[in-house]
Scaffold this motif. Structure first.
Motif, short mmCIF file in Angstrom:
data_model
loop_
_atom_site.label_atom_id
_atom_site.label_comp_id
_atom_site.label_asym_id
_atom_site.label_seq_id
_atom_site.Cartn_x
_atom_site.Cartn_y
_atom_site.Cartn_z
N LEU A 31 25.28 40.17 32.35
CA LEU A 31 25.15 41.35 32.71
C LEU A 31 25.01 42.30 32.35
CD1 LEU A 31 29.26 40.68 32.90
CD2 LEU A 31 27.27 40.94 35.41
N GLU A 32 23.95 43.36 32.08
CA GLU A 32 23.09 44.54 30.80
C GLU A 32 24.20 45.62 31.23
OE1 GLU A 32 22.02 44.35 29.45
OE2 GLU A 32 19.66 42.61 29.54
N ARG A 33 25.14 45.25 29.94
CA ARG A 33 26.46 46.78 30.04
C ARG A 33 25.55 47.75 29.11
NH1 ARG A 33 31.32 42.58 27.98
NH2 ARG A 33 29.17 43.31 25.91
N VAL A 34 25.68 49.20 29.03
CA VAL A 34 25.37 49.99 28.27
C VAL A 34 25.36 49.35 26.88
CG1 VAL A 34 25.58 51.59 29.87
CG2 VAL A 34 26.88 51.40 28.60
N SER A 35 27.03 48.57 26.67
CA SER A 35 27.31 48.19 25.23
C SER A 35 26.41 47.35 24.99
CB SER A 35 28.82 48.46 25.36
OG SER A 35 28.99 47.46 26.03
N THR A 65 30.94 50.02 32.96
CA THR A 65 29.53 50.08 32.21
C THR A 65 28.12 48.57 32.23
OG1 THR A 65 30.12 48.54 29.80
CG2 THR A 65 31.50 50.80 30.14
N VAL A 66 28.65 47.98 32.78
CA VAL A 66 28.08 46.84 33.84
C VAL A 66 26.55 47.16 34.64
CG1 VAL A 66 27.26 44.89 34.73
CG2 VAL A 66 29.17 45.64 33.55
N GLY A 67 25.15 48.61 34.26
CA GLY A 67 24.17 48.15 35.67
C GLY A 67 23.84 47.81 35.98
N LYS A 68 23.32 46.06 35.23
CA LYS A 68 22.64 45.42 36.23
C LYS A 68 23.38 43.73 36.21
CE LYS A 68 17.91 46.16 34.88
NZ LYS A 68 16.97 45.91 35.40
#
Length: 289
Positions: free
Chosen positions: A109-113, A150-153
């Protein structure tokens, strides 16, 4: 050649050289068009954690459209100013369905955080704390401090294979193999229209974005804020995930090393990324004012 009001460029395989650097020639060209009043926007599949070294390429505004259009990142503040992430139930269902469709798949998971990786995700991601790889991604979905929004990908990797590269270096001869084709077909069938399946360049990697998230939509929102029409935008790219952006812009420009589908639709083809193709176009435009 009249200058546009905004230049939008993909990074890996387009603005960056194959070693991941920005040449001094390209930096100078970007500074020159900004001095001429042109906004420069980077539009990339990269997550925020890979953007800091590029801060001087986006002028005074310091913002980058990242995660394939799922977020706008403020480099100066180190924070997202816009996120179009997954809904909680949607993300849980996608993770479960991809697991079921592709036994042994490795997910992230790619999150902004910050990212979360399955412990068995291929070790191309160097420099991450061990805790990042400690649990299956499902176990992170209950973390209230990092909600699904917040997960963009969602990333998925072909079972039993590492990535061909850490970022962006697709099969430049554009070869495919049966395992990858089968993998992509299985993922596409599992997710249907609930997510956008993008291919930004790493062989063996499927990138799932929230439905409706694409580079062109993110760029269109950015331009609307600035009062800039699509006709006044030049967009540069190399991969199929750049196609919507290149079609939307008034002028879509492919680098010579681009995927055949991109070369076929571009309004203009410039030199390759290792030959500063973006800079070449901008320099000619500045000289022709």
């Amino acid at each position: 050649m009249t200058l546009p009001r905004l230049v939008a460029s993909d990074l890996d395989g387009t603005l960056l050289r194959s070693d991941g650097t920005v040449s001094e020639r390209t930096r100078a060209a970007l500074r020159a068009v900004e001095d001429a009043g042109v906004e420069v926007v980077l539009v990339t599949a990269r997550p925020p954690r890979w953007l800091d070294p590029l801060a001087d390429c986006v002028g005074g505004h310091g913002r980058v459209v990242c995660l394939g259009g799922a977020a706008v990142w403020d480099l100066a503040e180190g924070a997202a100013i816009e996120v179009h992430g997954f809904a909680d139930d949607e993300l849980r269902a996608l993770v479960a369905d991809v697991r079921a469709a592709v036994p042994g798949v490795a997910l992230a998971l790619e999150r902004v955080s910050g990212p979360v990786f399955d412990p068995w995700f291929p070790p191309d991601e160097t420099g991450l704390p061990p805790a990042v790889r400690a649990v299956a991604v499902e176990e992170s979905l209950d973390d209230v401090a990092h909600p699904a929004g917040t997960v963009g990908k969602l990333l998925a990797v072909v079972p039993g294979r590492g990535l061909s590269t850490r970022v962006g270096d697709v099969q430049r001869g554009h070869r495919t193999d049966a395992a990858q084709d089968e993998f992509f077909a299985a993922v596409r069938t599992a997710v249907g229209d609930r997510a956008h399946l993008a291919f930004s360049g790493a062989a063996g990697l499927a990138e799932l974005l929230p439905a409706g998230v694409t580079k062109d939509r993110a760029l269109a929102r950015w331009c609307a804020r600035l009062g800039i029409a699509a006709a006044d935008v030049w967009a540069f790219g190399d991969m199929p995930n750049d196609l919507p952006m290149l079609r939307w812009a008034g002028r879509g420009i492919a680098v010579a090393n681009a995927h055949p589908d991109v070369l076929g639709c571009a309004d203009l083809v410039t030199d390759g990324n290792d030959d500063d193709g973006v800079a070449s176009v901008l320099e000619r435009a500045l000289a022709g004012r």
